[in-house]
Design an enzyme around this catalytic site. Structure first.
Site, short mmCIF file in Angstrom:
data_model
loop_
_atom_site.label_atom_id
_atom_site.label_comp_id
_atom_site.label_asym_id
_atom_site.label_seq_id
_atom_site.Cartn_x
_atom_site.Cartn_y
_atom_site.Cartn_z
N SER A 9 0.84 -1.20 0.00
CA SER A 9 0.00 0.00 0.00
C SER A 9 0.87 1.24 0.00
O SER A 9 1.65 1.47 0.94
CB SER A 9 -0.90 0.02 1.24
N HIS A 34 -1.18 -1.26 -4.13
CA HIS A 34 -2.50 -0.97 -3.58
C HIS A 34 -2.59 0.54 -3.35
O HIS A 34 -1.73 1.13 -2.70
CB HIS A 34 -2.64 -1.74 -2.26
N ASP A 36 -4.85 3.57 -1.89
CA ASP A 36 -5.96 3.86 -0.97
C ASP A 36 -6.54 5.24 -1.23
O ASP A 36 -5.90 6.26 -0.98
CB ASP A 36 -5.46 3.79 0.48
N MET A 38 -9.29 7.88 -0.21
CA MET A 38 -10.18 8.22 0.92
C MET A 38 -10.67 9.66 0.75
O MET A 38 -9.91 10.53 0.33
CB MET A 38 -9.44 8.12 2.24
N HIS A 67 -8.40 0.98 -4.13
CA HIS A 67 -9.35 0.74 -3.04
C HIS A 67 -10.11 2.04 -2.76
O HIS A 67 -9.56 2.97 -2.17
CB HIS A 67 -8.53 0.28 -1.81
N MET A 69 -12.39 4.12 -0.80
CA MET A 69 -13.08 4.32 0.49
C MET A 69 -13.75 5.68 0.41
O MET A 69 -13.34 6.65 1.05
CB MET A 69 -12.05 4.24 1.63
N MET A 138 -11.42 -6.24 5.07
CA MET A 138 -10.66 -5.28 5.89
C MET A 138 -10.35 -5.92 7.25
O MET A 138 -11.25 -6.40 7.94
CB MET A 138 -11.48 -4.00 6.12
N PHE A 144 -6.91 4.50 8.14
CA PHE A 144 -5.53 4.87 8.46
C PHE A 144 -4.59 3.66 8.35
O PHE A 144 -5.00 2.53 8.63
CB PHE A 144 -5.44 5.42 9.89
N ASP A 176 -6.43 -6.61 4.15
CA ASP A 176 -5.86 -5.26 4.20
C ASP A 176 -5.96 -4.69 5.62
O ASP A 176 -7.06 -4.52 6.14
CB ASP A 176 -6.66 -4.39 3.21
C1 DX5 Z 1 -6.55 1.35 5.58
C2 DX5 Z 1 -6.07 1.09 4.18
C3 DX5 Z 1 -4.90 0.19 4.13
C4 DX5 Z 1 -3.65 0.68 4.78
C5 DX5 Z 1 -2.85 -0.51 5.26
O1 DX5 Z 1 -7.78 1.94 5.52
O2 DX5 Z 1 -7.10 0.52 3.42
O3 DX5 Z 1 -4.62 -0.21 2.78
O4 DX5 Z 1 -2.85 1.46 3.91
O5 DX5 Z 1 -1.84 -0.07 6.05
P1 DX5 Z 1 -1.10 -1.01 7.11
O6 DX5 Z 1 -0.51 -2.14 6.35
O7 DX5 Z 1 -0.08 -0.09 7.71
O8 DX5 Z 1 -2.14 -1.45 8.09
ZN ZN Z 2 -6.62 -0.34 1.42
#
Ligand code: DX5
Ligand code: ZN
Length: 216
Positions: A9, A34, A36, A38, A67, A69, A138, A144, A176
């Site tokens: 990620s 990956h 993210d 948000m 991903h 969100m 998840m 985060f 994840d």
């Molecule tokens: C959280 C994200 C993850 C995050 C994972 O909402 O979807 O992809 O970046 O980070 P780690 O591996 O640090 O938990």
């Molecule tokens: Zn993610």
């Protein structure tokens, strides 16, 4: 045994050196990254938009696992497809017609995935399984990087693996949140085949070794 895919990620990458970090992952030999996305509504954090995906697409051929969100994924997913996404993952929790969205994404020529938050059960997405290429479980509350893995999610992965195998669906299980060399093993054993990991890889002194440790 089926192949395990590692999807680092980039949320934990150095955003002032994003191209450098992505190139580093490429050189290590990963096939996926990956991304993210948000929006500060669906989750309490704001991260990457389609302009960043578009810029990254110019510097790498890696598989982009995006991903979403965000509220209204049905409104924004095309921007990410145009920007170069290979897989678009939307959430189960914020959408009425999930089958329609999955079909639209797949008909556009990219892969579609659905994600479930820790409190969302497998039953909520069972009818969607024939229409998606991947289910993202998840293993932390989305929002985060750097949170601790929620152990209770292991039984959810096992349950999903049972359903997918019983019905012979062509659907990957991605996990994840909080994935490191220990939690990765537990999840692979439970049936996961795509492992997202952010802070574990990027905070490591040796990302190559960190990535290796996830799949052995
Ligand atoms: C959280 C994200 C993850 C995050 C994972 O909402 O979807 O992809 O970046 O980070 P780690 O591996 O640090 O938990
Ligand atoms: Zn993610």
């Amino acid at each position: 045994m089926k192949k395990i895919i590692i999807a680092p990620s980039i949320l934990s990458a150095d955003f002032s050196n994003l191209a450098r970090d992505v190139k580093m992952l490429e050189q290590i030999g990963v096939e996926w990254i990956h991304i993210d996305v948000m929006d500060g509504h669906f989750v309490p954090n704001i991260t990457i938009g389609s302009v960043v995906v578009k810029s990254l697409r110019k510097i790498t051929k890696l598989f982009f696992d995006v991903h979403l969100m965000i509220t209204n994924p049905e409104k924004y997913w095309r921007d990410f497809k145009k920007a170069g996404a290979d897989l678009i993952v939307f959430h189960q929790e914020n959408l009425d017609d999930k089958k329609k969205l999955a079909k639209e994404i797949k008909n556009s020529g990219v892969k579609a995935g659905v994600s479930i938050k820790p409190e969302t059960s497998v039953e909520k997405i069972e009818d969607l399984l024939p229409y998606v290429d991947l289910v993202l479980v998840m293993t932390v509350e989305p929002g985060f990087a750097g949170q601790s893995f929620i152990e209770d999610m292991v039984s959810k992965i096992k349950c999903l693996r049972k359903v997918i195998d019983a019905k012979k669906y062509n659907c990957l299980i991605e996990i994840d949140g909080g994935i490191n060399f220990q939690t990765s093993k537990v999840c692979v054993k439970a049936g996961a085949n795509v492992l997202v990991s952010g802070s574990y890889i990027f905070s490591s002194k040796d990302p190559t070794e960190a990535i290796k440790s996830l799949s052995i």
